[in-house]
Design a protein around this motif. Structure first.
Motif, PDB file in Angstrom:
ATOM      1  N   GLU A 187       0.819  -1.213   0.000  1.00 32.71           N
ATOM      2  CA  GLU A 187       0.000   0.000   0.000  1.00 32.71           C
ATOM      3  C   GLU A 187       0.851   1.261   0.000  1.00 32.71           C
ATOM      4  O   GLU A 187       0.414   2.306  -0.487  1.00 32.71           O
ATOM      5  CB  GLU A 187      -0.938  -0.004   1.218  1.00 32.71           C
ATOM      6  CG  GLU A 187      -2.054  -1.030   1.116  1.00 32.71           C
ATOM      7  CD  GLU A 187      -3.091  -0.881   2.215  1.00 32.71           C
ATOM      8  OE1 GLU A 187      -2.903  -0.018   3.099  1.00 32.71           O
ATOM      9  OE2 GLU A 187      -4.086  -1.629   2.189  1.00 32.71           O
ATOM     10  N   THR A 191       0.748   3.349  -5.469  1.00 32.01           N
ATOM     11  CA  THR A 191      -0.377   4.285  -5.374  1.00 32.01           C
ATOM     12  C   THR A 191      -0.977   4.543  -6.761  1.00 32.01           C
ATOM     13  O   THR A 191      -1.585   5.585  -7.005  1.00 32.01           O
ATOM     14  CB  THR A 191       0.082   5.620  -4.739  1.00 32.01           C
ATOM     15  OG1 THR A 191       1.160   6.169  -5.527  1.00 32.01           O
ATOM     16  CG2 THR A 191       0.557   5.408  -3.318  1.00 32.01           C
ATOM     17  N   ARG A 203      -3.582  -5.142  -7.621  1.00 28.80           N
ATOM     18  CA  ARG A 203      -2.257  -5.238  -7.008  1.00 28.80           C
ATOM     19  C   ARG A 203      -1.584  -6.577  -7.340  1.00 28.80           C
ATOM     20  O   ARG A 203      -0.357  -6.669  -7.396  1.00 28.80           O
ATOM     21  CB  ARG A 203      -2.347  -5.060  -5.498  1.00 28.80           C
ATOM     22  CG  ARG A 203      -2.710  -3.652  -5.077  1.00 28.80           C
ATOM     23  CD  ARG A 203      -2.857  -3.499  -3.585  1.00 28.80           C
ATOM     24  NE  ARG A 203      -3.293  -2.149  -3.260  1.00 28.80           N
ATOM     25  CZ  ARG A 203      -2.489  -1.094  -3.183  1.00 28.80           C
ATOM     26  NH1 ARG A 203      -1.185  -1.249  -3.367  1.00 28.80           N
ATOM     27  NH2 ARG A 203      -2.967   0.104  -2.901  1.00 28.80           N
TER      28      ARG A 203
END
Length: 360
Positions: A187, A191, A203
């Motif tokens: 995380e 971004t 992701r």
């Protein structure tokens, strides 16, 4: 430990036991990334480990992070690795070359093209790196465009093909330890607002696309994948949804029928059991901080099929024989792990038989 010494199978390989040599960076390649004669000797010494997973090996100039780490993307690299794989095979072992793209964990002074590191997002890890000029802060990386991502996937594909051309029995995709693939999970390192960032599925997308490309190129039976859920290495914070990313990833990878999944286990027991339940093929578990007495516990409990070993196999080329005989282990010299000083701390660790001969 009886199950530890039973035969098992990885892909199409019949292995004599359930130990494996874990990947460990050693920084002993030539300056152009070609492994040398000492590297051949180092791995051949440890062929009794059955399955050797090599040190992280960059698939491109952009993939290099550390000084004198090996590559597998030029003809010279292939020639060098061919000598390594021949030596391992002649000694009765098997070897998978680990494909490691470090992403942002790099410095221009350490790469052949001296360019800015690349990453999912232009966020530096907040770490320092050893270079020929000493320790230097890792700079802000360049964010990969979607076109760059496709080029990087192609680099992984070509590197996998090069590894097989060099005689490797397969490759391990390094998706762990805060390097490029792992950076897409984090995380605080990803971004992005496109299809490679944001949601859990996004992701995991890059990792899955790399895997798909490599399986298409060399076959699933020659492809392994390494993860390290919850790792803080190299500035990564996977956040509260990290476990969900891994469960999605493992479910997707399971569809490719890979040779194995390799977990660097850092303590989330619930997640490990969930991974075990959804992963259909051999599972390698390298449990951080385990004792020698606990080497086979995960295998005995059904949580793993094999136990990769790192530093113990580095310092004990005959680790299998020592364990079977109950012979004391050599201690690793921490000062020479990455020194690059020839055979010292690399190929000069004495075997049990050599020590017994000296005592007599």
């Amino acid at each position: 430990m009886e199950i530890l010494w039973s035969k098992t199978k990885i892909g199409n390989l019949e292995l004599p036991h359930r130990l494996a040599m874990a990947p460990m960076t050693r920084s002993r390649a030539h300056e152009d990334g070609t492994p040398g004669e000492l590297t051949s000797h180092y791995y051949a010494q440890r062929a009794s480990m059955g399955l050797i997973i090599s040190e992280g090996t960059q698939p491109s100039d952009d993939g290099q992070g550390y000084l004198r780490s090996p590559g597998i993307y030029t003809e010279k690299h292939i020639e060098g690795w061919k000598k390594v794989t021949d030596s391992v095979h002649d000694a009765g072992g098997f070897i998978f070359i680990q494909l490691m793209h470090v992403g942002r964990v790099s410095h221009p002074d350490n790469t052949p093209h001296h360019r800015q590191p690349v990453a999912p997002s232009a966020i530096k890890p907040g770490e320092e790196m050893f270079t020929a000029k000493g320790m230097q802060e890792i700079p802000v990386p360049r964010e990969l465009s979607e076109e760059d991502i496709q080029t990087t996937i192609a680099d992984f594909r070509k590197a996998a093909a090069a590894a097989i051309k060099a005689g490797a029995d397969g490759v391990e995709i390094h998706g762990a330890n805060g390097y490029l693939i792992n950076q897409f999970f984090g995380e605080n390192s990803n971004t992005r607002a496109d299809k490679y960032g944001g949601s859990i599925e996004n992701r995991a997308r890059f990792a899955i696309e790399v895997t798909k490309a490599i399986v298409e190129e060399i076959g699933a039976e020659r492809t392994g994948f390494r993860i390290s859920p919850g790792t803080p290495l190299n500035g990564i914070d996977e956040g509260e949804h990290g476990p969900e990313v891994y469960l999605h990833l493992v479910k997707e990878l399971a569809q490719y029928n890979l040779a194995y999944l390799h977990v660097m286990h850092l303590g989330n027991e619930t997640l490990l059991r969930e991974i075990r339940n959804i992963w259909p093929n051999p599972l390698l578990v390298n449990r951080a901080g385990r004792s020698l007495d606990d080497l086979s516990v995960d295998i005995d409990n059904g949580l793993a099929d094999m136990a990769p070993v790192g530093v113990w196999s580095l310092a004990n080329p005959d680790l299998v024989e020592r364990l079977k005989e109950g012979f004391p282990l050599n201690e690793a010299d921490r000062n020479t792990l990455y020194s690059g000083n020839g055979s010292e701390g690399y190929t000069d660790y004495p075997t049990m038989k050599e020590l017994q001969s000296q005592q007599q």
